[in-house]
Each structure stands twice: as C-alpha cells, then as structure tokens.
Design an enzyme around this catalytic site. Structure first.
Site, PDB file in Angstrom:
ATOM      1  N   CYS A 113       0.871  -1.178   0.000  1.00 37.53           N
ATOM      2  CA  CYS A 113       0.000   0.000   0.000  1.00 37.53           C
ATOM      3  C   CYS A 113       0.905   1.224   0.000  1.00 37.53           C
ATOM      4  O   CYS A 113       1.589   1.497   0.987  1.00 37.53           O
ATOM      5  CB  CYS A 113      -0.925   0.031   1.213  1.00 37.53           C
ATOM      6  SG  CYS A 113      -1.918   1.564   1.291  1.00 37.53           S
ATOM      7  N   MET A 323      -4.504   5.046  -5.422  1.00 38.81           N
ATOM      8  CA  MET A 323      -3.625   4.248  -4.587  1.00 38.81           C
ATOM      9  C   MET A 323      -2.189   4.722  -4.805  1.00 38.81           C
ATOM     10  O   MET A 323      -1.790   5.005  -5.939  1.00 38.81           O
ATOM     11  CB  MET A 323      -3.737   2.772  -4.943  1.00 38.81           C
ATOM     12  CG  MET A 323      -5.159   2.225  -4.887  1.00 38.81           C
ATOM     13  SD  MET A 323      -6.171   2.610  -6.338  1.00 38.81           S
ATOM     14  CE  MET A 323      -5.555   1.394  -7.487  1.00 38.81           C
TER      15      MET A 323
END
Length: 402
Positions: A113, A323
C-alpha cells in the site's frame, strides 16, 4: 428466570488486548502493529495471523459494512500493517502490508500500500524502532524501509519539530479533507525484481477478454502490477467519479473479468480462478487525455492543470482518489515512450507527471533509463502525509484462533 449457572463464563466471553495504532497515511487508513506486540500465534505468517487481522478489521462481513471492527468498508480503510526491526542490512524496519477482504475470509499479502507507506516512517519513530540519536531536534529523519510484500526499498522522509514527528501542517493532499505535514516518499527500483517491468515484453498488448472484448493494454509491474486501458475503449471519457462506476454492477463485473484475464496474461496467476483470492493485485486503470471536470468534492480541475486523467479500481471498486502504489505504476509507465499512459499524456520523454483522479490531482516524479534489457525505473518520488488517529489497544475476542 434465567439460570445464571447456564450462562457462559466471563472468561469464555473475554477479549484480548493487542497494542495497536490507528493511522492515516495518504488517502488510506489502517491498523498498525509492532510485530512483537502481536500474540505469539500471530507473530508468524499463517492462518492465526490472518484470523486475528480479519477480526480486528471486522471481516468477513456479508453486510459489507465492517460494523464489528476497525475497517471502514472500503478498500482504502480495510488495511493492516505490521512493522518490525529490519532483518536487512542498511534498513531500519521491515514493513508488511495486509489488505483485508471486506466480505470474504482472506487477507491478501500480494502487494504493497503506497499510501500507508507514508505512515510507516512516523509509526517506526513513535514505536521506538528508530534510535534516539537518529532523531534531530528539528529536521528530517530518513527512515529506510524494507517492503516485505514486494521485496523493495522505500525511503520515507519524516519531518521532526522539537524532537517529535510533525503531523500537522499546511500540505494539502487531494482526497484528504484536512492539511498536514508533508512527507516525501521515495520508492527505489520499484519494478519487479524477478522479471521485466513489462511482464509480457511489450509496451502495449492486445488483451483478449472473452465475452467482454479485446483491448489495447499496457501491463506493468512497478509499484504494483497494473493494467492500463484507454478510457474510450471501455466507453468512458476519463472524468468519471466513484458513483459513475461503483453503482453499475455490470461495469464492475466487466472490470473484474478484465482484471482476471490480465493477471493471467501477466503471469501473476496460473489459473483464472486464482484471481478470486488475489483481489489486491493486479489493479485495473483507465486513462485519457486531459479534460476539465469537477472532483467528488466539487473542486474544478482545469485541463491545463494535469497531464493525463487516470481512474483506478481497488478491491473491485473505483478508488476515491488514487492508490499510492498505482501512482508509482502511473509515473513508471508515463516515463516510457509508447505506453498507453505516456501517449495519453502527450508522448515523449518525461520525468514527472501530474495526473487527475476523482478527488483532484497528484504530481509524481520518476527517474527512468533504457538499459540493455529494457526500461528501468530507478526511483519514483511523491509527497504524502500521515497522522496518528488513535493509539492504545484493539480488543479481539479470545476465541479468535479457534
């Protein structure tokens, strides 16, 4: 009258307390743990760890709300992080990321992430994993992180004021309501170490998806495996917001089918069925040339403000912003002449890109060179922010491992 002796004992109903920190990083938030604070069963990879993290987040939840956990019922808020002293030379900490499925019983460990990466540096300092003599009274601490999921190095530049991590500030990040302190995050050599940055060997492929169509696609493994498709080929214009995609079940099913066949072509899975338990990777994104639009908050993005428009899906839904790892993929693809992202941005050689997403815009820099065996991205740089939201203990039913 209820027979009290027939009720379960308090011990059977008890919960364990696990030290945890709830943090925002970039446009995501998640529950952070120091490895040594986890119950012994969860300090090693496996079923026990997955069960613990799912229960912390509140999954699997057939209602898809995660009411009985810390998750926020979106891919951006169904996240967990485990940090430990690094096992690697010249690194400070190891960072392991777990994307928790909302409605299914699994944790996806296949990727990183990028947004929460920004929070790993501050967390490492708060957790005492960085020696005190490395922390200036005022200045920047460079925390060198080994990203254990993808086996890559990330350098996080954490600002310090009066000996403490600076969390508040004036830096504004589209997709985050309030300003905070700016944190520079550098992703070093973000492309796949085990193969080509373009796993098929091509900058653009024909991706054949039965019952959907055949699309030109740039498939890249940098930051996170990502499939880029031209928006027009999918019937979009590139300015879509979340509700335009996420309210269309047929569109979501089509994107998932594209994602599964793309994963197969990229060599990420051996059988199509494996895509069901690998929801975190690859990502699917669609790109278009700049156009004016209103963001989800009503902010106007002018055509000249951005180089390219990108919309990306995460865990089966259109992301509300972008993201962080997909931003790395965007920057990596845009600096290689001939990819769909590069062409949508006007083509040619580039060292940075400002792309428009549903919540606004983001500028990302990249350093790329063409080597004997293909293109190599040496570093991708972006600015994020991070903040501790809550710290203390998360409580989990004691029978979680049963």
């Amino acid at each position: 009258m209820t027979n009290l002796s027939s009720l379960p004992s308090q011990n059977a109903q008890s919960q364990m307390k696990v030290p945890a920190t709830y943090m925002r990083g970039g446009t995501s938030k998640g529950v952070f743990f120091s490895l040594t604070d986890l119950p012994p069963e969860a300090q090693v990879p496996g079923e026990a760890r997955d069960k613990l993290l799912m229960r912390v987040i509140g999954s699997p939840d057939p209602y898809a709300k995660q009411i009985d956990g810390m998750g926020g019922a979106t891919s951006s808020t169904s996240k967990t992080v485990i940090v430990s002293k690094s096992s690697k030379d010249d690194h400070d900490v190891d960072y392991l990321f777990g994307q928790v499925s909302i409605d299914k019983p699994f944790v996806d460990w296949s990727g990183n992430c990028g947004n929460l990466s920004a929070a790993v540096g501050p967390f490492a300092i708060h957790a005492g994993l960085i020696p005190n003599d490395r922390i200036p009274e005022n200045g920047i601490v460079k925390v060198r992180v080994w990203q254990a999921n993808i086996k890559k190095t990330i350098e996080i530049h954490v600002p310090v004021v009066n000996g403490f991590v600076q969390e508040t500030g004036e830096f504004e990040l589209d997709g985050v309501t309030f300003p905070a302190a700016e944190i520079q995050v550098d992703f070093l050599n973000p492309a796949d170490s085990d193969g080509s940055m373009f796993p098929t060997g091509n900058l653009v492929d024909d991706l054949e998806v039965p019952e959907v169509g055949t699309f030109n696609a740039t498939m890249i493994n940098a930051g996170i495996p990502t499939i880029f498709i031209d928006a027009e080929a999918l019937g979009y214009i590139g300015t879509e917001l979340q509700e335009d995609i996420n309210s269309d079940e047929q569109a979501l099913a089509r994107f998932e089918r594209i994602r599964a066949y793309g994963a197969l072509k990229m060599g990420l899975i051996a059988r199509l069925e494996e895509a069901e338990t690998r929801q975190h990777t690859p990502k699917v994104a669609f790109v278009s040339k700049p156009k004016p639009y209103l963001t989800s908050s009503g902010k106007a993005v002018i055509e000249n403000d951005v180089d390219v428009l990108v919309r990306a899906l995460s865990m089966g839904k259109l992301h509300h912003a972008m993201m962080g790892t997909a931003a790395v993929a965007i920057a990596s693809a845009v600096c290689v002449p001939g990819t769909l992202v590069n062409l949508a941005a006007g083509g040619g050689n580039r060292e940075s890109v400002t792309f428009g997403h549903p919540s606004g815009a983001l500028k990302v820099g990249a350093q790329a060179t063409e080597a004997e065996h293909g293109w190599v991205v040496e570093k991708v740089m972006m600015s994020r922010s991070a903040r501790i939201l809550m710290e203390g203990f998360v409580r989990v039913p004691s029978d979680v491992f049963e």
